[in-house]
Design a protein around this motif. Sequence first.
Motif, PDB file in Angstrom:
ATOM      1  N   TYR A 190     -12.445  -8.031 -15.607  1.00  0.00           N
ATOM      2  CA  TYR A 190     -13.664  -7.227 -15.683  1.00  0.00           C
ATOM      3  C   TYR A 190     -14.904  -8.111 -15.599  1.00  0.00           C
ATOM      4  O   TYR A 190     -15.846  -7.816 -14.847  1.00  0.00           O
ATOM      5  N   GLU A 192     -15.032 -11.011 -14.305  1.00  0.00           N
ATOM      6  CA  GLU A 192     -15.070 -11.604 -12.968  1.00  0.00           C
ATOM      7  C   GLU A 192     -15.793 -10.662 -12.007  1.00  0.00           C
ATOM      8  O   GLU A 192     -16.559 -11.112 -11.149  1.00  0.00           O
ATOM      9  N   ARG A 193     -15.559  -9.377 -12.130  1.00  0.00           N
ATOM     10  CA  ARG A 193     -16.269  -8.403 -11.294  1.00  0.00           C
ATOM     11  C   ARG A 193     -17.779  -8.505 -11.488  1.00  0.00           C
ATOM     12  O   ARG A 193     -18.554  -8.291 -10.563  1.00  0.00           O
ATOM     13  N   THR A 195     -19.387 -11.133 -12.008  1.00  0.00           N
ATOM     14  CA  THR A 195     -19.744 -12.487 -11.528  1.00  0.00           C
ATOM     15  C   THR A 195     -19.771 -13.532 -12.633  1.00  0.00           C
ATOM     16  O   THR A 195     -20.321 -14.616 -12.452  1.00  0.00           O
ATOM     17  N   LEU A 235     -21.390   0.111 -13.409  1.00  0.00           N
ATOM     18  CA  LEU A 235     -20.004   0.360 -13.019  1.00  0.00           C
ATOM     19  C   LEU A 235     -19.379   1.457 -13.873  1.00  0.00           C
ATOM     20  O   LEU A 235     -18.691   2.350 -13.357  1.00  0.00           O
ATOM     21  N   LEU A 242     -17.291   1.357  -6.544  1.00  0.00           N
ATOM     22  CA  LEU A 242     -16.642   0.323  -5.746  1.00  0.00           C
ATOM     23  C   LEU A 242     -15.493   0.921  -4.944  1.00  0.00           C
ATOM     24  O   LEU A 242     -14.898   1.942  -5.326  1.00  0.00           O
ATOM     25  N   SER A 246     -11.365  -3.125  -3.814  1.00  0.00           N
ATOM     26  CA  SER A 246     -12.313  -4.219  -4.051  1.00  0.00           C
ATOM     27  C   SER A 246     -11.830  -5.072  -5.224  1.00  0.00           C
ATOM     28  O   SER A 246     -11.457  -4.554  -6.276  1.00  0.00           O
ATOM     29  N   HIS A 247     -11.835  -6.371  -5.007  1.00  0.00           N
ATOM     30  CA  HIS A 247     -11.384  -7.312  -6.029  1.00  0.00           C
ATOM     31  C   HIS A 247     -12.401  -8.444  -6.133  1.00  0.00           C
ATOM     32  O   HIS A 247     -13.187  -8.688  -5.224  1.00  0.00           O
ATOM     33  N   PRO A 249     -15.548 -10.908  -7.723  1.00  0.00           N
ATOM     34  CA  PRO A 249     -16.951 -10.655  -8.064  1.00  0.00           C
ATOM     35  C   PRO A 249     -17.590  -9.633  -7.123  1.00  0.00           C
ATOM     36  O   PRO A 249     -17.461  -9.734  -5.905  1.00  0.00           O
ATOM     37  N   GLN A 250     -18.316  -8.682  -7.699  1.00  0.00           N
ATOM     38  CA  GLN A 250     -18.959  -7.629  -6.911  1.00  0.00           C
ATOM     39  C   GLN A 250     -20.467  -7.891  -6.832  1.00  0.00           C
ATOM     40  O   GLN A 250     -21.291  -7.030  -7.157  1.00  0.00           O
TER      41      GLN A 250
END
Length: 568
Positions: A190, A192-193, A195, A235, A242, A246-247, A249-250
């Motif tokens: 989470y 990581e998404r 960033t 989010l 998303l 999608s995997h 960093p967003q």
Amino acid sequence: MSTERELTLRALLTGILLGAILTPSNVYSGLRIGWSFNMSIISLLLAFGFWRLYSRQRQEAAWTLRESNICQTTASAAASIISGGLVAPIPAYTLISGQQIDAVPLMAWVFSVSFLGVWVAWYLRGPLLDSGLRFPEGMATLETMQDIFRHGGEAIKRIAVLFSAALASGTLKWIDDFVWHLPRWTPGVYLERLTFTLDPSLLLIGFGGIIGLRVGLSLLLGAVLAWGGLGSWLLDSGHIVLLPDSHGPQFKALVEWLLWPGVSLMVSATLANLLARYLVRLRRGEANNPSIGLPPRPSGIPLVGMLASSALVVTLQILLFDIDPLMAVLTLPLAMLLALVAARVVGETAISPIGAVGKLSQLSFGLIAPGQPTLNLMSANTAGGAAGQCADLMNDFKVGRAIGTTPERQLFAQCVGIFIGSIVGVLAYQLLIPDPQGMLLTEQWPAPAVATWKAVAEALTQGLDSVAPSARWAMLAALLSGSLIGVGEGLLPPERSRYLPSCAAVGLAFVIPASLSVMMASGALLAWLWMSRWRSFAERFVITLAAGLVAGESFVGVGASLWQILRH
């Protein structure tokens, strides 16, 4: 009359070579994190070390203080060329218009706005230097110069630290790009998404050491607010949806919303701060001080230079960007006025407000000629380019006056530097970013300055109706917060205002991945701990070490991009 060697061929050529080497480093870091580094001290150390060793072996005339000043003036002018728009308005223009300017016209444009700033600095030289402004960056260069000339062994130690740091940083970047892709540790999928990863970049650690603890912690605060708070809310609430597959960093999905409050915070705080500082000076009677009044009336060669640079800027606006001639002419007085503002701010704080200068110009032309994004960006480019070179040369003039360098020769060296920087800087930019539409505003190339300038131009052109309602409320909150903090910074004495967060840094954290802010905050904390424990040692080597970390990774990053192009 002093006969010390000054504008020598070796001083000029050394400055040209160092400027050509160091300019790509600033282009790289400007596109990656939105900041650049003043190259005066690096060029000073490298030139002194080389010519000291060469003079001893070949029994040449000793390298002098004034030659050092000419050399670092040339090199820093070249490296400061990014203020001419290469990492902000020019890429923003490409993203909005879809048109990419060819290399030679782009070199001419970048040179023209910088050339204008050189002549503005010439006329501000007397009034600003006589006003008692300290110009901290220039004084730091002067103190380093005098220190290494008094104690030659000190320069050798600093050069050894500089090269060791550059080697370590460059090697790690080379391993990451060519040998083994270093892992980006993250505390969970989470985060990581959002960033939040640890980027193994010594360049970011180095920049953290340069910017200091206040700015570093402000970046961390901004990352937590933007990516940890607002990003998570976007989010979870469904404001940003998303794709199912999608995997990772967003960044791109989130930054299109986050940049609006981030830009609002930076712009409102800077403008409020400038206004508050002016009101304080007005209250003290300093605003009408004759020692900082109008520059002398133009005459002779300086008049020719000012007219030629003005004509070049106007002509290129008309030819390259199809801007109305009257509007092109109107950019000149605004650019000169804002260059004066920037030079004064640099003289007081050592912080070059190029972003704020650009935003002021964008806002001004947004009112004068609404609905014209090209005019909006290029008028701001004119102001920012002139302000950047004006501020850089004022620092060099400060050093030159202290050691007796002839101002006319410094001005010549600055012109040579911007000529070289225009060529090298444009080539480096086009080498690193051959496809601005596909490469910029991504996690690899966040280009925060580009995002900021593009957002302001679009808002002034299309109106706020193009912005999501939720983002508009966030903008309002950011405008109020930035204005309050900016006024506080301007009104409070320095010993108290330093406890306020830096809105420029907090806002920047909204438009770069959280991983970059975390790493720069870590570098700032490490430098502060070092300074607290071993102060005298840290004062000698922290900036040199940090500069080496920045330069090493930048050089390898540029080289890696060149290798990828040649391979394909």
